[in-house]
Design a protein around this motif. Sequence first.
Motif, PDB file in Angstrom:
ATOM      1  N   ALA A   1      49.335  80.403  37.951  1.00  0.00           N
ATOM      2  CA  ALA A   1      49.087  78.806  38.328  1.00  0.00           C
ATOM      3  C   ALA A   1      48.586  78.904  39.916  1.00  0.00           C
ATOM      4  O   ALA A   1      47.631  78.014  40.022  1.00  0.00           O
ATOM      5  CB  ALA A   1      50.446  78.313  38.264  1.00  0.00           C
ATOM      6  N   ILE A   2      49.188  79.528  40.703  1.00  0.00           N
ATOM      7  CA  ILE A   2      48.302  79.741  42.100  1.00  0.00           C
ATOM      8  C   ILE A   2      47.028  79.978  42.158  1.00  0.00           C
ATOM      9  O   ILE A   2      46.153  79.570  42.890  1.00  0.00           O
ATOM     10  CB  ILE A   2      49.374  80.541  43.184  1.00  0.00           C
ATOM     11  N   LEU A   3      46.708  81.176  41.340  1.00  0.00           N
ATOM     12  CA  LEU A   3      45.235  81.691  41.179  1.00  0.00           C
ATOM     13  C   LEU A   3      44.555  80.715  40.859  1.00  0.00           C
ATOM     14  O   LEU A   3      43.281  80.507  40.857  1.00  0.00           O
ATOM     15  CB  LEU A   3      45.518  82.991  40.500  1.00  0.00           C
ATOM     16  N   SER A   4      44.929  80.069  39.980  1.00  0.00           N
ATOM     17  CA  SER A   4      44.179  78.880  39.146  1.00  0.00           C
ATOM     18  C   SER A   4      43.819  77.822  39.942  1.00  0.00           C
ATOM     19  O   SER A   4      42.528  77.416  40.279  1.00  0.00           O
ATOM     20  CB  SER A   4      44.802  78.299  38.014  1.00  0.00           C
ATOM     21  N   ARG A   5      44.639  77.256  40.841  1.00  0.00           N
ATOM     22  CA  ARG A   5      44.249  76.614  42.174  1.00  0.00           C
ATOM     23  C   ARG A   5      43.567  76.773  43.019  1.00  0.00           C
ATOM     24  O   ARG A   5      42.457  76.230  43.363  1.00  0.00           O
ATOM     25  CB  ARG A   5      45.782  75.849  42.532  1.00  0.00           C
ATOM     26  N   LEU A   6      43.670  78.030  43.503  1.00  0.00           N
ATOM     27  CA  LEU A   6      42.629  78.788  44.413  1.00  0.00           C
ATOM     28  C   LEU A   6      41.330  78.879  43.777  1.00  0.00           C
ATOM     29  O   LEU A   6      40.307  78.669  44.580  1.00  0.00           O
ATOM     30  CB  LEU A   6      43.217  80.129  44.965  1.00  0.00           C
ATOM     31  N   THR A   7      41.253  79.123  42.452  1.00  0.00           N
ATOM     32  CA  THR A   7      39.794  79.454  41.981  1.00  0.00           C
ATOM     33  C   THR A   7      39.156  78.120  41.925  1.00  0.00           C
ATOM     34  O   THR A   7      37.989  77.912  41.988  1.00  0.00           O
ATOM     35  CB  THR A   7      40.121  79.906  40.501  1.00  0.00           C
ATOM     36  N   VAL A   8      40.019  76.873  41.470  1.00  0.00           N
ATOM     37  CA  VAL A   8      39.362  75.570  41.335  1.00  0.00           C
ATOM     38  C   VAL A   8      38.690  75.280  42.633  1.00  0.00           C
ATOM     39  O   VAL A   8      37.643  74.723  42.699  1.00  0.00           O
ATOM     40  CB  VAL A   8      40.408  74.607  40.795  1.00  0.00           C
ATOM     41  N   LEU A   9      39.496  75.368  43.777  1.00  0.00           N
ATOM     42  CA  LEU A   9      39.053  75.188  45.175  1.00  0.00           C
ATOM     43  C   LEU A   9      38.047  75.831  45.865  1.00  0.00           C
ATOM     44  O   LEU A   9      37.001  75.483  46.750  1.00  0.00           O
ATOM     45  CB  LEU A   9      40.409  75.129  45.969  1.00  0.00           C
ATOM     46  N   ALA A  10      37.836  77.163  45.475  1.00  0.00           N
ATOM     47  CA  ALA A  10      36.889  77.867  45.624  1.00  0.00           C
ATOM     48  C   ALA A  10      35.505  77.505  45.227  1.00  0.00           C
ATOM     49  O   ALA A  10      34.652  78.667  44.609  1.00  0.00           O
ATOM     50  CB  ALA A  10      37.233  79.426  45.469  1.00  0.00           C
TER      51      ALA A  10
END
Length: 350
Positions: free
Chosen positions: A265-274
């Motif tokens: 879940a955290i990786l998903s948010r980081l990927t979206v913001l990157a």
Amino acid sequence: MNGVPIIVAGLKSLPVQRVHVVVAPLIELGSALHVLGQPKHHNREEWAQNVRAAMSPALAEQSRTWAWATQAIRATPFVRVTGSPDRTDFPGQVERMRRIPARELAAQLLRPVSGAGDPAAARKWGRSRGPAVTALVDALIDQPEEAVGRFLDFLAATWQEWFRDEWRTVQPDLVARSRQIEDVLQRFGVAAALSSLDPAVSVRGSSVVIAKVQSSRHDVSRRGLAIAPSAFVRPHVYVANIPGQPLLLIHDAGADQGSVPSAPAILSRLTVLAHAGRLEVCRAIASEPRTAGEIAALWGMDPSQVTRHLRALASAGLVRAQRQGRFVQYALEVEAVESVGVDLVRLLLR
């Protein structure tokens, strides 16, 4: 990222009698010394300052010298479960360690810089920690009797000067928490007892999953399992994997820490913001809600691309849609964006 959590397997074949709930001052001292060296992320800066202020100059120097033994991966003596008939007798434990062959105990102390016990690796990584640690690692390898004696003297002095009083303060709460765990263990079984320890621990089929950024799997069906509540370990859930010993889980004995999102879940948010385009969209709606068309017009962006960015941000929980008449406006979920960094740190510190 599916392989990131720690998996504790073999629970169905593990008798309840081979699960030990441990209240031991030496294990707790390992956590307390870790906090003393790194008090900020434990929110114990005032406590650490008071402890240091009360130390004799000699013990303060010893504490700095041995700090590497309780950073990240603790030296084996601080996570030993077996080998003592009375784990609550701290002076007795120190005396029993004096009877361990010096070279054997020295190898246990080198675990933070050489998990496999390789002297060459210990020297190499000891040097990366500065001259004081370099000298101590070299002494543990070349002059184990003298170096081990210094470590045991350090433990004895720590007990006398400050940790004995600290232990008297925390022991009743640790005993009370251990009784709660024992009750769950006896009534509902091993999996239920483990999942009651911390929000980071959950049951998945016949295994228990610990949400940590550390991919490993431990079968406890034969080796056994130990659980140690701690007043100092927060925010960590520490898993000590010492060959030949039960797998040891040290967890916070205090209040519920609250849940931490999973690594995926955290990786998903980081990927979206990157993504530069999605950050531009976030900036457009950070101060006030806007429609996709307005964002595209004001920022000179392709309308279909803006829509795709907004969908990705919304599915990650970073943006919310709200209808305004026949228009759909988008607003930034500021708290959700702020929590990304906090959640990431909490996951890494587990």
